[in-house]
Structures are given as structure tokens and as C-alpha cells.
Design an enzyme around this catalytic site. Structure first.
Site, PDB file in Angstrom:
ATOM      1  N   SER A  58      35.582 -47.859 -32.432  1.00  0.00           N
ATOM      2  CA  SER A  58      34.559 -48.372 -33.348  1.00  0.00           C
ATOM      3  C   SER A  58      35.090 -49.608 -34.061  1.00  0.00           C
ATOM      4  CB  SER A  58      34.223 -47.305 -34.394  1.00  0.00           C
ATOM      5  OG  SER A  58      33.656 -47.928 -35.533  1.00  0.00           O
ATOM      6  N   HIS A  66      32.193 -49.546 -29.556  1.00  0.00           N
ATOM      7  CA  HIS A  66      31.191 -48.877 -30.403  1.00  0.00           C
ATOM      8  C   HIS A  66      30.894 -49.776 -31.590  1.00  0.00           C
ATOM      9  CE1 HIS A  66      29.068 -45.346 -32.019  1.00  0.00           C
ATOM     10  NE2 HIS A  66      29.611 -45.627 -33.185  1.00  0.00           N
ATOM     11  N   ASP A 124      29.042 -50.251 -34.998  1.00  0.00           N
ATOM     12  CA  ASP A 124      28.380 -49.512 -36.092  1.00  0.00           C
ATOM     13  C   ASP A 124      27.505 -50.453 -36.902  1.00  0.00           C
ATOM     14  OD1 ASP A 124      31.230 -47.423 -36.322  1.00  0.00           O
ATOM     15  OD2 ASP A 124      29.184 -46.799 -35.817  1.00  0.00           O
ATOM     16  N   MET A 159      24.868 -50.906 -39.822  1.00  0.00           N
ATOM     17  CA  MET A 159      24.420 -50.228 -41.044  1.00  0.00           C
ATOM     18  C   MET A 159      23.575 -51.198 -41.876  1.00  0.00           C
ATOM     19  SD  MET A 159      27.920 -48.266 -42.113  1.00  0.00           S
ATOM     20  CE  MET A 159      28.892 -47.396 -40.865  1.00  0.00           C
ATOM     21  N   HIS A 207      25.287 -48.363 -32.385  1.00  0.00           N
ATOM     22  CA  HIS A 207      24.911 -47.165 -33.141  1.00  0.00           C
ATOM     23  C   HIS A 207      24.126 -47.645 -34.357  1.00  0.00           C
ATOM     24  CE1 HIS A 207      26.513 -43.572 -35.745  1.00  0.00           C
ATOM     25  NE2 HIS A 207      25.203 -43.535 -35.573  1.00  0.00           N
ATOM     26  N   MET A 218      22.507 -47.219 -37.524  1.00  0.00           N
ATOM     27  CA  MET A 218      22.357 -46.382 -38.711  1.00  0.00           C
ATOM     28  C   MET A 218      21.438 -47.153 -39.667  1.00  0.00           C
ATOM     29  SD  MET A 218      26.312 -45.190 -38.933  1.00  0.00           S
ATOM     30  CE  MET A 218      26.806 -46.598 -37.937  1.00  0.00           C
ATOM     31  N   MET A 259      27.296 -36.648 -34.588  1.00  0.00           N
ATOM     32  CA  MET A 259      28.068 -37.192 -35.703  1.00  0.00           C
ATOM     33  C   MET A 259      28.938 -36.092 -36.285  1.00  0.00           C
ATOM     34  SD  MET A 259      27.576 -40.350 -35.958  1.00  0.00           S
ATOM     35  CE  MET A 259      28.298 -40.672 -37.582  1.00  0.00           C
ATOM     36  N   GLY A 282      28.157 -43.779 -42.498  1.00  0.00           N
ATOM     37  CA  GLY A 282      28.214 -44.750 -43.581  1.00  0.00           C
ATOM     38  C   GLY A 282      29.583 -45.326 -43.836  1.00  0.00           C
ATOM     39  N   GLY A 332      34.002 -45.496 -42.201  1.00  0.00           N
ATOM     40  CA  GLY A 332      35.082 -45.031 -41.330  1.00  0.00           C
ATOM     41  C   GLY A 332      36.108 -44.292 -42.179  1.00  0.00           C
ATOM     42  N   GLY A 333      37.104 -43.692 -41.531  1.00  0.00           N
ATOM     43  CA  GLY A 333      38.206 -43.069 -42.255  1.00  0.00           C
ATOM     44  C   GLY A 333      37.890 -41.748 -42.928  1.00  0.00           C
ATOM     45  N   ASP A 357      31.527 -38.708 -32.762  1.00  0.00           N
ATOM     46  CA  ASP A 357      31.854 -39.902 -33.544  1.00  0.00           C
ATOM     47  C   ASP A 357      32.146 -39.536 -34.995  1.00  0.00           C
ATOM     48  OD1 ASP A 357      29.779 -42.817 -34.432  1.00  0.00           O
ATOM     49  OD2 ASP A 357      31.888 -42.357 -34.796  1.00  0.00           O
ATOM     50  N   GLY A 358      33.416 -39.781 -35.380  1.00  0.00           N
ATOM     51  CA  GLY A 358      33.748 -39.603 -36.799  1.00  0.00           C
ATOM     52  C   GLY A 358      34.941 -38.691 -37.008  1.00  0.00           C
ATOM     53  N   GLY A 359      36.013 -39.279 -37.542  1.00  0.00           N
ATOM     54  CA  GLY A 359      37.193 -38.474 -37.893  1.00  0.00           C
ATOM     55  C   GLY A 359      38.006 -37.997 -36.712  1.00  0.00           C
ATOM     56  N   GLY A 379      37.684 -44.968 -34.882  1.00  0.00           N
ATOM     57  CA  GLY A 379      37.815 -46.266 -35.548  1.00  0.00           C
ATOM     58  C   GLY A 379      39.152 -46.373 -36.259  1.00  0.00           C
ATOM     59  N   SER A 380      39.271 -45.664 -37.363  1.00  0.00           N
ATOM     60  CA  SER A 380      40.494 -45.812 -38.172  1.00  0.00           C
ATOM     61  C   SER A 380      41.731 -45.322 -37.431  1.00  0.00           C
ATOM     62  CB  SER A 380      40.336 -45.071 -39.502  1.00  0.00           C
ATOM     63  OG  SER A 380      39.864 -43.756 -39.274  1.00  0.00           O
TER      64      SER A 380
HETATM   65  C1  DX5 Z   1      30.437 -43.773 -39.301  1.00  0.00           C
HETATM   66  C2  DX5 Z   1      30.450 -44.458 -37.945  1.00  0.00           C
HETATM   67  C3  DX5 Z   1      31.631 -44.067 -37.109  1.00  0.00           C
HETATM   68  C4  DX5 Z   1      32.962 -44.437 -37.779  1.00  0.00           C
HETATM   69  C5  DX5 Z   1      34.109 -43.832 -37.009  1.00  0.00           C
HETATM   70  O1  DX5 Z   1      29.208 -44.022 -39.939  1.00  0.00           O
HETATM   71  O2  DX5 Z   1      29.295 -44.134 -37.197  1.00  0.00           O
HETATM   72  O3  DX5 Z   1      31.540 -44.700 -35.827  1.00  0.00           O
HETATM   73  O4  DX5 Z   1      33.098 -45.827 -37.805  1.00  0.00           O
HETATM   74  O5  DX5 Z   1      35.264 -44.185 -37.720  1.00  0.00           O
HETATM   75  P1  DX5 Z   1      36.463 -43.136 -37.885  1.00  0.00           P
HETATM   76  O6  DX5 Z   1      36.967 -42.897 -36.488  1.00  0.00           O
HETATM   77  O7  DX5 Z   1      37.450 -43.892 -38.755  1.00  0.00           O
HETATM   78  O8  DX5 Z   1      35.905 -41.917 -38.518  1.00  0.00           O
HETATM   79 ZN    ZN Z   2      29.299 -44.844 -35.111  1.00  0.00          ZN
END
Ligand code: DX5
Ligand code: ZN
Length: 218
Positions: free
Chosen positions: A8, A33, A35, A37, A66, A68, A137, A142, A144-145, A175-177, A197-198
Site C-alpha cells: 500500500s 495498492h 488507498d 481517501m 481502494h 474509501m 478490511m 482511514g 496505515g499502521g 488489508d490492514g495490519g 503498508g507500514s
Molecule cells: C487503511 C488502508 C490500508 C492501509 C494498510 O485504510 O486501506 O490499505 O494502508 O496499511 P498497514 O499495512 O500499515 O495497515
Molecule cells: Zn487499502
């Protein structure tokens, strides 16, 4: 079986996105990916089609956008024209999911639906035939991290079983964490595409995680 890894860009260095794309490409990333927003569906504001358009010529990698965003139907065409290969809309952002998915297909892009942690998979019941991807999700969208939310594990397994029992080729993206510790369990539950992402962009050895995650189903 290897899974696809979609880093991401949200956690990348936005002052040099072209270089960041080269880095993940050199380390085996399968997708990018993106993101998106809008500051309305989620508090943060990130990138628009103009950024996608500038990144498109830099890479051959598959780009999954993605969205959002509220009223996703207002933005799909501009992201497809900018070069996104797949458009994922949040199920919570439209009362006309069937129409929105058909609209994405009519534009020649692949379709995806994202489900927030609290959203039941029953929303997919009547659109399975329109889906190239389901995004589970594992954080609240909203940022990352954030920490992975383990209550989504049964949802991942349920959706994987639905895809299998309906003999579909729908991708199951999570996706996420995601990190090296939970990646294998997420794949064992049925994920075919992992977004991180992170763990990739913010960690010392993050780039090597791409290869590790790709093989986490072994
Ligand atoms: C959150 C995003 C994710 C996020 C993933 O709203 O949709 O794609 O960036 O980042 P990590 O891997 O750091 O949770
Ligand atoms: Zn995402």
C-alpha cells in the site's frame, strides 16, 4: 502456493513515489495498492486520479485502487482513465452496489468490494458473479499502521468457502495490519492477495517482507 502481495503506497514516501514503486517492483511486488481517501467516508484525504495518472507510465504493475470515498460512482471513470486496473468500492458507500460494479466492468476495469470489519459478507450474496475481488478490511479504514483485527478471521474463511463452493476465480484480498507474524494465518484462512503498508515501507527490513509474505502460504 504463493499469494500476491500488494504494497500500500499510503505508507510510502510521498516525496518520491516513483522511486518507491521501483523499490517494491525490484523486491517482487505483484500489485500496487492505492488507498484513495476523500476526507468524508474516512477523515483522511490522500490521492486522486491525477496521482494515478502520473504513476501509470512508471510501472507495468497491476494497480488496485481502494476507494474509501462516499459516492464512489462519481469517481470510478476518472480512476480507470488514469490507469487503475481494478476498482474496489466499500460496500458501505452505496445503496446501488450492483449498478456500481456493472459500471466498473463497462469501463473495462476489474471490480472489487471492500467490507469493513463490522460489515457482514451477506452484502455479497447477489453480486458474486460481478466480483473479481473481495477485500476483507482487517482494520477500520482511514490510516496505515493500525493493529490487525482478529475477529475478521471467520469472515475470511467464510468468503474463501463461498468462492470455492461457487467455483469462482474471485481474489480474496486482506488489508490492514498485516506483517510477518500474522501473514501465514491469514493465507491459511484463504487470502490470495495481501496488502501491507507500514510493515513494508516503515520497517528497516520491510522490502524483504514482500518475498516472505509471498511464500507465507508454503
Ligand atoms: C487503511 C488502508 C490500508 C492501509 C494498510 O485504510 O486501506 O490499505 O494502508 O496499511 P498497514 O499495512 O500499515 O495497515
Ligand atoms: Zn487499502
Amino acid at each position: 502456493m504463493t499469494v500476491k502481495v500488494a504494497p500500500s503506497l499510503l505508507s510510502a514516501d510521498f516525496s518520491c513515489l516513483g522511486d518507491e514503486i521501483k523499490r517494491i517492483e525490484d523486491h517482487g511486488a505483484d500489485w500496487i495498492h492505492l488507498d484513495v481517501m476523500d476526507g468524508h467516508f474516512v477523515p483522511a484525504i490522500t490521492i486522486g486520479p491525477v496521482v494515478v495518472k502520473s504513476l501509470r507510465p512508471q510501472t507495468e504493475l497491476f494497480m488496485d485502487a481502494h476507494l474509501m470515498v462516499s459516492k464512489p460512482e462519481n469517481h470510478i471513470e476518472s480512476f480507470v482513465k488514469a490507469g487503475a486496473n481494478l476498482i474496489t468500492v466499500q460496500a458501505e458507500t452505496t445503496a446501488h452496489l450492483d449498478r456500481v460494479l456493472r459500471g466498473i466492468k463497462d469501463l473495462g476495469a476489474k471490480t472489487g468490494v471492500a467490507l469493513n470489519p463490522a460489515t457482514p459478507p451477506s452484502v455479497l450474496e447477489y453480486v458474486w458473479s460481478l466480483l473479481d475481488l473481495v477485500l476483507v478490511m482487517s482494520v477500520n479504514p482511514g490510516a496505515g499502521g493500525q493493529e490487525f483485527i482478529p475477529t475478521v478471521f471467520p469472515k475470511i474463511s467464510y468468503i474463501a468457502n463461498q468462492i470455492r463452493s461457487r467455483d469462482l476465480s474471485t481474489e480474496l484480498q486482506v488489508d490492514g495490519g498485516i506483517n510477518r507474524h500474522n501473514g501465514p494465518d491469514i493465507v491459511r484462512s484463504g487470502a490470495t492477495v495481501l496488502v501491507a503498508g507500514s510493515a513494508i515501507f516503515k520497517a528497516e527490513d520491510g522490502m524483504s517482507l514482500i518475498g516472505e509474505l509471498k511464500n507465507s502460504g508454503q
